[in-house]
Scaffold this motif. Sequence first.
Motif, PDB file in Angstrom:
ATOM      1  N   TYR A 114       1.223  -1.494   0.423  1.00  0.00           N
ATOM      2  CA  TYR A 114      -0.094  -0.084   0.214  1.00  0.00           C
ATOM      3  C   TYR A 114       1.154   1.328   0.065  1.00  0.00           C
ATOM      4  CZ  TYR A 114      -3.479  -2.734   1.085  1.00  0.00           C
ATOM      5  OH  TYR A 114      -4.745  -4.706   1.937  1.00  0.00           O
ATOM      6  N   CYS A 115       0.299   2.144  -0.872  1.00  0.00           N
ATOM      7  CA  CYS A 115       1.377   3.401  -0.469  1.00  0.00           C
ATOM      8  C   CYS A 115       0.721   4.053   0.511  1.00  0.00           C
ATOM      9  CB  CYS A 115       0.051   4.794  -1.843  1.00  0.00           C
ATOM     10  SG  CYS A 115       1.172   6.218  -1.471  1.00  0.00           S
ATOM     11  N   SER A 116       2.219   4.478   1.824  1.00  0.00           N
ATOM     12  CA  SER A 116       1.977   5.178   3.101  1.00  0.00           C
ATOM     13  C   SER A 116       1.473   6.214   2.759  1.00  0.00           C
ATOM     14  CB  SER A 116       3.499   4.795   3.339  1.00  0.00           C
ATOM     15  OG  SER A 116       4.765   5.425   2.187  1.00  0.00           O
ATOM     16  N   ASN A 117       1.077   7.571   1.852  1.00  0.00           N
ATOM     17  CA  ASN A 117       0.637   8.249   2.214  1.00  0.00           C
ATOM     18  C   ASN A 117      -0.204   8.393   2.044  1.00  0.00           C
ATOM     19  OD1 ASN A 117       0.804  11.021   2.092  1.00  0.00           O
ATOM     20  ND2 ASN A 117       0.529  11.261  -0.296  1.00  0.00           N
ATOM     21  N   CYS A 118      -1.235   7.738   0.790  1.00  0.00           N
ATOM     22  CA  CYS A 118      -2.460   7.541   0.155  1.00  0.00           C
ATOM     23  C   CYS A 118      -3.231   6.302   0.952  1.00  0.00           C
ATOM     24  CB  CYS A 118      -2.866   8.083  -0.701  1.00  0.00           C
ATOM     25  SG  CYS A 118      -2.324   6.991  -2.346  1.00  0.00           S
ATOM     26  N   SER A 119      -3.318   5.472   0.693  1.00  0.00           N
ATOM     27  CA  SER A 119      -3.170   4.435   1.188  1.00  0.00           C
ATOM     28  C   SER A 119      -3.897   3.001  -0.111  1.00  0.00           C
ATOM     29  CB  SER A 119      -4.088   4.136   2.681  1.00  0.00           C
ATOM     30  OG  SER A 119      -5.435   4.346   2.039  1.00  0.00           O
TER      31      SER A 119
ATOM     32  N   ILE B 268       6.950   5.148  -7.045  1.00  0.00           N
ATOM     33  CA  ILE B 268       6.385   5.661  -7.241  1.00  0.00           C
ATOM     34  C   ILE B 268       5.074   5.754  -6.939  1.00  0.00           C
ATOM     35  CG2 ILE B 268       5.382   8.818  -7.475  1.00  0.00           C
ATOM     36  CD1 ILE B 268       8.541   8.168  -7.432  1.00  0.00           C
ATOM     37  N   CYS B 269       3.837   6.207  -6.181  1.00  0.00           N
ATOM     38  CA  CYS B 269       2.676   5.473  -6.534  1.00  0.00           C
ATOM     39  C   CYS B 269       1.932   6.815  -7.053  1.00  0.00           C
ATOM     40  CB  CYS B 269       1.802   6.360  -4.409  1.00  0.00           C
ATOM     41  SG  CYS B 269       0.246   6.578  -4.713  1.00  0.00           S
ATOM     42  N   PRO B 270       1.385   5.265  -8.759  1.00  0.00           N
ATOM     43  CA  PRO B 270       0.450   6.342  -9.222  1.00  0.00           C
ATOM     44  C   PRO B 270      -0.406   7.903  -9.382  1.00  0.00           C
ATOM     45  CG  PRO B 270       0.056   3.901  -9.203  1.00  0.00           C
ATOM     46  CD  PRO B 270       0.822   4.394  -7.967  1.00  0.00           C
ATOM     47  N   LYS B 271      -1.234   6.835  -8.064  1.00  0.00           N
ATOM     48  CA  LYS B 271      -2.241   8.415  -7.275  1.00  0.00           C
ATOM     49  C   LYS B 271      -1.616   9.315  -6.895  1.00  0.00           C
ATOM     50  CE  LYS B 271      -6.325   7.603  -4.809  1.00  0.00           C
ATOM     51  NZ  LYS B 271      -7.074   7.378  -3.243  1.00  0.00           N
ATOM     52  N   CYS B 272      -0.719   9.375  -5.912  1.00  0.00           N
ATOM     53  CA  CYS B 272      -0.096  10.770  -5.373  1.00  0.00           C
ATOM     54  C   CYS B 272       0.792  10.346  -6.192  1.00  0.00           C
ATOM     55  CB  CYS B 272      -0.616  10.564  -3.520  1.00  0.00           C
ATOM     56  SG  CYS B 272       0.456   9.602  -3.146  1.00  0.00           S
ATOM     57  N   GLY B 273       1.878  10.283  -6.725  1.00  0.00           N
ATOM     58  CA  GLY B 273       2.909  10.507  -6.685  1.00  0.00           C
ATOM     59  C   GLY B 273       4.446  10.183  -5.961  1.00  0.00           C
TER      60      GLY B 273
HETATM   61 ZN   LIG Z   1      -0.143   7.364  -2.660  1.00  0.00          ZN
END
Ligand SMILES: [Zn+2]
Length: 139
Positions: A2-7, A16-21
Motif C-alpha cells: 500500500y502507498c504509505s501516503n494515500c493507502s 512512486i505511487c501512481p495515485k498521489c505521486g
Molecule cells: Zn499514494
Amino acid sequence: MYCSNCSEHISDKAEICPKCGVNPFRIKNYCHNCGKKVNENQEICVECGVSLTRNSTRGNNNTQEPWLMALLSFLLTGLGQIIMGQGKKGAAILIGSIILGMFTLGVSALLTTPLAIIDAYLIAKKKKEGKEVGDWDFF
Ligand SMILES: [Zn+2]
Ligand SMILES: [Zn+2]
C-alpha cells in the motif's frame, strides 16, 4: 503493498505511487504492508508488526561487496555464490569442482576457481546495481 501516503493498493515494485505521486516509503501515514493508518513516529506497524522504515521489505538485504564475494569463492569455490543466496548453484559449483579436481588431480581448479571468482564478482555487482539475479544465473 500500500502507498504509505494515500493507502492506495500499489505494485510491490512501484517506486512512486501512481495515485498521489509520492515515494511509497517517504511518508508514514499508512502501513505499506497492511494499509492501516499509522503514526509517523511509529517504527513498526502495530497491526501487522512490519517495520515501517525504508527498504524493510525489499532492496539491499542481499547486497554483498563484489570483491568480498570473489575472495570467498577464491577460498572455497562456490562459497561466494552460496552467501549471495545462490545456494544450489554454489553447491553445484563446489561439488562439481571437487569431482573435476579428483579426475584431473587438481588441474581443473586452475579453470574452475578463476571462473567461480569472476562469477561471484559479477553476480555480486549485478545485485549491488539492483538487477534481478536468478538462482542459476551465471555472470
Ligand atoms: Zn499514494
Ligand atoms: Zn501493517
